[in-house]
Motif scaffolding. Structure first.
Motif, short mmCIF file in Angstrom:
data_model
loop_
_atom_site.label_atom_id
_atom_site.label_comp_id
_atom_site.label_asym_id
_atom_site.label_seq_id
_atom_site.Cartn_x
_atom_site.Cartn_y
_atom_site.Cartn_z
N VAL A 1 1.25 -1.01 -0.17
CA VAL A 1 -0.33 -0.11 0.01
C VAL A 1 0.87 1.39 0.24
O VAL A 1 0.75 1.85 -1.23
CB VAL A 1 -1.06 -0.21 0.98
CG1 VAL A 1 -1.54 1.10 1.29
CG2 VAL A 1 -1.91 -1.26 1.12
N PRO A 2 1.57 1.41 1.05
CA PRO A 2 2.58 2.87 1.11
C PRO A 2 3.90 2.54 -0.53
O PRO A 2 4.04 4.02 -1.34
CB PRO A 2 3.85 2.79 1.96
CG PRO A 2 3.17 1.56 2.98
CD PRO A 2 2.23 0.47 2.07
N ALA A 3 4.09 1.64 -0.84
CA ALA A 3 4.56 1.63 -1.80
C ALA A 3 3.47 1.72 -3.53
O ALA A 3 4.11 3.02 -3.98
CB ALA A 3 5.59 -0.07 -2.67
N HIS A 4 2.65 2.03 -3.59
CA HIS A 4 1.82 1.56 -4.80
C HIS A 4 1.26 3.26 -5.00
O HIS A 4 0.56 4.15 -5.17
CB HIS A 4 0.61 0.76 -5.03
CG HIS A 4 1.42 -0.65 -5.47
ND1 HIS A 4 1.42 -0.18 -7.19
CD2 HIS A 4 1.58 -1.48 -5.34
CE1 HIS A 4 2.05 -1.43 -7.32
NE2 HIS A 4 1.76 -2.00 -6.14
N THR A 5 0.84 3.60 -3.06
CA THR A 5 0.91 5.23 -2.68
C THR A 5 2.09 6.22 -3.39
O THR A 5 2.05 7.06 -4.45
CB THR A 5 0.67 5.44 -1.30
OG1 THR A 5 -0.10 4.75 -0.67
CG2 THR A 5 0.58 7.00 -1.30
N GLY A 6 3.31 5.57 -3.89
CA GLY A 6 4.20 6.37 -3.99
C GLY A 6 3.92 6.61 -5.46
O GLY A 6 4.59 7.24 -6.17
N ILE A 7 4.18 5.01 -5.64
CA ILE A 7 3.98 5.06 -7.28
C ILE A 7 3.07 5.44 -8.16
O ILE A 7 2.94 6.28 -9.63
CB ILE A 7 3.41 3.45 -7.79
CG1 ILE A 7 5.03 2.39 -7.64
CG2 ILE A 7 3.72 2.88 -9.58
CD1 ILE A 7 4.52 1.06 -7.50
N PRO B 1 10.02 -4.83 5.57
CA PRO B 1 9.99 -3.53 5.77
C PRO B 1 9.80 -2.47 4.69
O PRO B 1 10.17 -3.24 3.37
CB PRO B 1 11.94 -3.18 6.46
CG PRO B 1 12.15 -4.71 7.14
CD PRO B 1 11.50 -5.81 5.60
N VAL B 2 8.88 -1.67 5.29
CA VAL B 2 8.35 -0.78 4.27
C VAL B 2 10.03 0.10 3.42
O VAL B 2 10.85 0.68 5.16
CB VAL B 2 7.19 0.19 4.53
CG1 VAL B 2 7.66 1.31 3.53
CG2 VAL B 2 6.29 -0.87 5.29
N ASP B 3 10.26 0.33 2.64
CA ASP B 3 11.71 1.13 2.25
C ASP B 3 11.26 2.22 2.71
O ASP B 3 9.98 2.85 2.95
CB ASP B 3 11.65 0.85 0.74
CG ASP B 3 11.48 -0.58 -0.10
OD1 ASP B 3 11.85 -0.83 0.20
OD2 ASP B 3 11.32 0.06 -0.82
N GLN B 4 12.02 2.69 3.03
CA GLN B 4 12.59 4.59 3.69
C GLN B 4 11.62 5.23 2.57
O GLN B 4 10.63 6.27 3.81
CB GLN B 4 14.47 4.78 4.22
CG GLN B 4 14.21 5.85 4.88
CD GLN B 4 15.88 6.14 4.87
OE1 GLN B 4 16.90 5.48 4.78
NE2 GLN B 4 15.87 6.87 5.95
N VAL B 5 11.56 5.43 1.80
CA VAL B 5 11.67 6.05 0.62
C VAL B 5 9.86 6.52 0.49
O VAL B 5 10.03 6.76 0.24
CB VAL B 5 12.09 6.36 -0.87
CG1 VAL B 5 11.39 4.95 -1.16
CG2 VAL B 5 11.69 7.22 -1.45
N MET B 6 9.86 4.97 0.99
CA MET B 6 8.06 4.73 1.28
C MET B 6 7.52 5.13 2.31
O MET B 6 6.14 5.38 2.92
CB MET B 6 7.50 3.75 0.27
CG MET B 6 7.70 3.58 -0.57
SD MET B 6 7.55 5.26 -1.90
CE MET B 6 8.27 4.75 -3.42
N GLN B 7 7.85 5.34 3.77
CA GLN B 7 7.39 5.38 4.97
C GLN B 7 6.61 6.48 5.56
O GLN B 7 5.89 6.36 6.25
CB GLN B 7 8.73 5.51 6.01
CG GLN B 7 9.71 4.25 6.59
CD GLN B 7 10.03 3.78 6.83
OE1 GLN B 7 11.32 4.82 7.90
NE2 GLN B 7 11.14 2.86 7.12
N LYS B 8 7.29 7.52 4.54
CA LYS B 8 5.49 8.58 4.35
C LYS B 8 4.72 8.26 4.43
O LYS B 8 4.10 9.18 4.43
CB LYS B 8 6.45 9.36 3.95
CG LYS B 8 6.82 9.41 2.32
CD LYS B 8 6.96 10.69 1.67
CE LYS B 8 8.00 10.47 -0.19
NZ LYS B 8 8.42 11.24 -0.17
N PHE B 9 4.21 7.33 3.31
CA PHE B 9 3.20 6.39 2.75
C PHE B 9 2.22 5.26 3.86
O PHE B 9 1.56 4.58 3.87
CB PHE B 9 2.90 6.80 1.64
CG PHE B 9 3.75 7.59 0.97
CD1 PHE B 9 3.04 8.64 0.49
CD2 PHE B 9 4.83 7.38 0.09
CE1 PHE B 9 3.28 9.49 -0.51
CE2 PHE B 9 4.86 8.14 -0.94
CZ PHE B 9 4.51 9.66 -1.05
N ALA B 10 3.30 5.11 5.00
CA ALA B 10 3.01 4.32 6.03
C ALA B 10 1.33 3.80 5.92
O ALA B 10 0.62 4.92 6.29
CB ALA B 10 3.78 4.46 6.96
#
Length: 189
Positions: free
Chosen positions: A82-88, A171-180
Motif C-alpha cells: 500500500v505505501p509502495a503503490h501510494t508512491g507509485i 520492512p517498508v522502504d525508507q523512501v515510502m515510509q511517509k506513506f505508511a
C-alpha cells in the motif's frame, strides 16, 4: 516468525543478480520486496514480468491501474505494497483523491472507478467465481472482457508480492515510509 534474507547484489543467488541490478538501476535502490524475492529467482523474475505486463501492456489507464493494484493491496492488508503503490501513484500523477479513497476504503470520485474496485474485490474475495450479474455489471460500467482477464493478471502479480510481504514481514522502504498504512479495523457489529 521465520527470518527471511533481504539480499544485496553480493548475497543474492547468481540467477537473481541481473534482476536486482535492473531494480537498482530502475529505482536507484533495491526495493525491499525485490531483495526478499531474490532468494527465489523464479519468483522475482515472474513478479517483475507480471508487473511490467500489467503496468505497460494492459488496456487500463493510470487511474485504473492504481485502482486495481491498491484494491488488491488493501484487501490483502499489505503493509508494504500500500505505501509502495501510494508512491507509485504519485509518480504516475494519479489524483490524490483516488489514492486516499483506496487507502481509506471510501467512495472513489466516479462510478466507473468504483465499478472497477467492486469487480476487483469480487474477483479476489470470490476467487474468480463470479456470477453472471457481477460480470454484467462490470461490462455495463464500460469495461470489456479483455479487462476482466487483465484484472486476473493483476491479482496474480499482487498475490506474489502481498503474500511474500506477509510471510517475510518486509520492512517498508525508507523512501515510502511517509506513506505508511494500516488496514482500518472493522467496527464490531
Amino acid at each position: 516468525m521465520t527470518q527471511f534474507t533481504k539480499h544485496t547484489l553480493d548475497t543474492a543467488p547468481e540467477a537473481s543478480r541481473p534482476l536486482l541490478e535492473h531494480s537498482q538501476k530502475a529505482f536507484g535502490r533495491l526495493p525491499g520486496l525485490h531483495s526478499v524475492m531474490a532468494e527465489a529467482p523464479a519468483l522475482l523474475d515472474g513478479y517483475k514480468h507480471l508487473h511490467r505486463l500489467f503496468a505497460e501492456e494492459t488496456s487500463f489507464d493510470k487511474d485504473e491501474i492504481t485502482v486495481v493494484w491498491q484494491t488488491i493491496n488493501v484487501e490483502h492488508a499489505c503493509h508494504y505494497c500500500v505505501p509502495a503503490h501510494t508512491g507509485i501513484a504519485k509518480m504516475m500523477q494519479v489524483d490524490d483523491a483516488i489514492t486516499e479513497a483506496l487507502r481509506d476504503e471510501t467512495p472513489l470520485p466516479n462510478a466507473r472507478l468504483e465499478a472497477l474496485r467492486d469487480f476487483t474485490l469480487q474477483v479476489v474475495r470470490q476467487r474468480g467465481a463470479l456470477d453472471e450479474a457481477q460480470v454484467q455489471a462490470f461490462l455495463d460500467a464500460g469495461y470489456t472482457q479483455r479487462q476482466i482477464l487483465e484484472v486476473i493478471l493483476a491479482v496474480a502479480q499482487k498475490v506474489m508480492s502481498n503474500y511474500t510481504n506477509h510471510l517475510a514481514d518486509t520492512p517498508v522502504d525508507q523512501v515510502m515510509q511517509k506513506f505508511a498504512w494500516e488496514k482500518k479495523s472493522v467496527a464490531a457489529a
